[in-house]
Design a protein around this motif. Structure first.
Motif, short mmCIF file in Angstrom:
data_model
loop_
_atom_site.label_atom_id
_atom_site.label_comp_id
_atom_site.label_asym_id
_atom_site.label_seq_id
_atom_site.Cartn_x
_atom_site.Cartn_y
_atom_site.Cartn_z
N PHE A 147 20.61 20.39 -140.42
CA PHE A 147 19.30 20.15 -139.79
C PHE A 147 18.48 19.11 -140.55
O PHE A 147 17.82 18.27 -139.94
CB PHE A 147 18.51 21.46 -139.71
N VAL A 148 18.54 19.14 -141.87
CA VAL A 148 17.71 18.21 -142.65
C VAL A 148 18.11 16.75 -142.45
O VAL A 148 17.36 15.85 -142.83
CB VAL A 148 17.71 18.55 -144.16
N TYR A 149 19.27 16.51 -141.85
CA TYR A 149 19.69 15.12 -141.62
C TYR A 149 19.49 14.68 -140.17
O TYR A 149 19.95 13.61 -139.78
CB TYR A 149 21.15 14.93 -142.04
N THR A 150 18.78 15.48 -139.39
CA THR A 150 18.59 15.12 -137.98
C THR A 150 17.38 14.21 -137.77
O THR A 150 16.61 14.39 -136.84
CB THR A 150 18.49 16.39 -137.09
N LEU A 151 17.20 13.27 -138.65
CA LEU A 151 16.23 12.17 -138.51
C LEU A 151 16.86 10.95 -139.16
O LEU A 151 17.43 11.05 -140.25
CB LEU A 151 14.92 12.49 -139.22
N PRO A 152 16.80 9.77 -138.50
CA PRO A 152 17.49 8.62 -139.07
C PRO A 152 16.89 8.12 -140.38
O PRO A 152 17.61 7.56 -141.21
CB PRO A 152 17.35 7.55 -137.97
N ASN A 153 15.59 8.34 -140.57
CA ASN A 153 14.97 7.80 -141.79
C ASN A 153 15.33 8.59 -143.04
O ASN A 153 14.96 8.20 -144.15
CB ASN A 153 13.45 7.70 -141.65
N ILE A 154 16.08 9.68 -142.89
CA ILE A 154 16.50 10.44 -144.07
C ILE A 154 17.41 9.59 -144.96
O ILE A 154 17.42 9.74 -146.17
CB ILE A 154 17.21 11.75 -143.65
N VAL A 155 18.16 8.67 -144.33
CA VAL A 155 19.01 7.79 -145.14
C VAL A 155 18.15 7.00 -146.14
O VAL A 155 18.55 6.79 -147.29
CB VAL A 155 19.85 6.83 -144.24
N MET A 156 16.95 6.62 -145.72
CA MET A 156 16.07 5.90 -146.66
C MET A 156 15.59 6.82 -147.78
O MET A 156 15.38 6.38 -148.91
CB MET A 156 14.87 5.30 -145.92
N GLY A 157 15.40 8.09 -147.43
CA GLY A 157 15.01 9.06 -148.46
C GLY A 157 16.08 9.20 -149.52
O GLY A 157 15.79 9.20 -150.72
N GLU A 158 17.34 9.29 -149.07
CA GLU A 158 18.44 9.44 -150.03
C GLU A 158 18.55 8.20 -150.93
O GLU A 158 18.78 8.32 -152.14
CB GLU A 158 19.76 9.69 -149.30
N ILE A 159 18.40 7.02 -150.32
CA ILE A 159 18.48 5.78 -151.11
C ILE A 159 17.29 5.70 -152.08
O ILE A 159 17.44 5.32 -153.25
CB ILE A 159 18.50 4.55 -150.17
N SER A 160 16.12 6.08 -151.60
CA SER A 160 14.92 6.01 -152.43
C SER A 160 15.01 6.96 -153.63
O SER A 160 14.60 6.60 -154.73
CB SER A 160 13.68 6.38 -151.60
N ILE A 161 15.56 8.14 -153.40
CA ILE A 161 15.72 9.09 -154.51
C ILE A 161 16.66 8.51 -155.55
O ILE A 161 16.39 8.53 -156.75
CB ILE A 161 16.25 10.44 -153.98
N ARG A 162 17.76 7.96 -155.08
CA ARG A 162 18.77 7.42 -155.99
C ARG A 162 18.21 6.26 -156.83
O ARG A 162 18.45 6.18 -158.03
CB ARG A 162 19.98 6.96 -155.17
N HIS A 163 17.49 5.35 -156.17
CA HIS A 163 17.05 4.13 -156.86
C HIS A 163 15.56 4.13 -157.20
O HIS A 163 15.02 3.10 -157.59
CB HIS A 163 17.41 2.90 -156.03
N ASP A 214 24.83 13.57 -144.64
CA ASP A 214 25.46 13.28 -143.36
C ASP A 214 26.11 11.89 -143.45
O ASP A 214 25.92 11.16 -144.43
CB ASP A 214 24.43 13.34 -142.23
N GLY A 215 26.86 11.52 -142.43
CA GLY A 215 27.59 10.26 -142.45
C GLY A 215 26.69 9.04 -142.59
O GLY A 215 26.99 8.11 -143.34
N LEU A 216 25.57 9.04 -141.87
CA LEU A 216 24.66 7.89 -141.91
C LEU A 216 24.10 7.70 -143.32
O LEU A 216 24.04 6.57 -143.83
CB LEU A 216 23.51 8.11 -140.91
N SER A 217 23.71 8.79 -143.95
CA SER A 217 23.17 8.69 -145.31
C SER A 217 24.25 8.23 -146.29
O SER A 217 23.98 7.43 -147.19
CB SER A 217 22.60 10.05 -145.76
N LYS A 218 25.47 8.74 -146.12
CA LYS A 218 26.56 8.31 -147.00
C LYS A 218 26.79 6.80 -146.85
O LYS A 218 26.98 6.10 -147.85
CB LYS A 218 27.86 9.06 -146.66
N LEU A 219 26.77 6.32 -145.61
CA LEU A 219 26.99 4.89 -145.36
C LEU A 219 25.89 4.05 -146.03
O LEU A 219 26.18 3.09 -146.75
CB LEU A 219 27.01 4.64 -143.85
#
Lengths: 89, 201
Positions: free
Chosen positions: B113-129, B55-60
């Protein structure tokens, strides 16, 4: 011929539905595995494929255990669609 | 006695520009947020197919962190559990929530649906790094530097973390802003205080 057209349509729909921006429909072989070593799809993609069947072909996958077999490849999806469209015209 | 920590790097993303430590790192004139984030991603020249599905927030948040850690690939390599994240924003996951809600009328989209929580952005960053340390996401009307500074200092003082990515990542429709900082026990930079954090906003 109908089967070939259906498989080509499916490839386009899969790329669009799953937002596979690095993949072109023509890159997907009819018998390539969609998961694991193939396109590398994940569990959320599997749910999106179920939605795709429902949206484009009005077919509901009622038995989740059929999933791995149905979504193994573009050909297996096309065969499932053909069978179920005949059963429910 | 409490230790002093350093802000070792800062990235800011807004108005079609990405600033890294005060230097313009990327700029483009794409007409909308989605295309700007895609251009910023493509500019990184990394292969990461999952990006397109976010989603946009995770991309940002993902793009901002990629620039933030670009010069420090070993940020988490020694001990993944010692590096964490504390983020905040105003609009939570409302952008994804609204897009998901539009699909509910027909067939709800699992991918949205899987992006309908704000902390998912941290999950995406955590997976990457490969970040496995403590993380927290707070919803605030505006960036509460005192609160975030106190929270992060607590994690560092108690040796729960040795380093932390903290800051603001917010996106709703065409409005977006990210300001992320790398805070470390050992490193060079300005002192990690709420006043210093606010200078980057």
């Amino acid at each position: 011929m109908v089967m070939e057209k259906l498989m080509e349509d499916l490839k386009t729909q899969i790329v669009e539905q799953l937002n596979l921006q690095d993949v072109k429909p023509g890159d997907i072989g009819n018998d390539d595995p969609l998961f694991n070593e193939g396109l590398g799809l994940d569990s959320i993609d599997a749910l999106e494929l179920i939605v795709l069947l429902q949206q484009h072909y009005n077919i509901k996958l009622l038995n989740a255990e059929e999933g791995p077999k149905v979504f193994y490849s573009v050909r297996s999806m096309a065969e499932y669609i053909t069978t179920h469209q005949k059963a429910n015209p | 006695m409490e230790e002093k920590f350093k802000i070792t790097s800062v990235v800011s993303v807004c108005n079609n520009r990405i600033w890294l430590n005060g230097q313009l790192a990327f700029e483009c004139k794409e007409p909308d947020t989605a295309r700007f984030l895609l251009s910023a991603f493509q500019n990184l020249k990394v292969t990461y197919p999952k990006f397109y599905k976010m989603d946009g927030l995770s991309k940002l948040g993902w793009v901002a962190t990629e620039y933030l850690l670009k010069d420090k690939p070993g940020f988490t390599l020694n001990d993944n559990y010692s590096a964490g994240m504390v983020l905040a924003n105003k609009n939570a996951s409302l952008d994804a929530d609204l897009k998901y809600y539009q699909t509910v009328a027909s067939i709800p989209s699992p991918a949205l649906f899987v992006y309908t929580l704000p902390n998912i952005v941290m999950g995406e960053i955590s997976i990457r790094h490969k970040l496995k340390g403590e993380n927290a996401f707070f919803i605030q009307e505006e960036f509460d530097a005192d609160f975030i500074a106190q929270y992060v200092q607590g994690l560092l003082n108690n040796n729960i973390l040795q380093s932390c990515i903290c800051g603001w990542v917010d996106l709703l429709n065409e409005d977006y802003k990210a300001v992320l900082m790398r805070v470390e026990k050992n490193g060079e930079g300005v002192e990690f205080t709420s006043q210093n954090m606010l200078t980057y906003f």
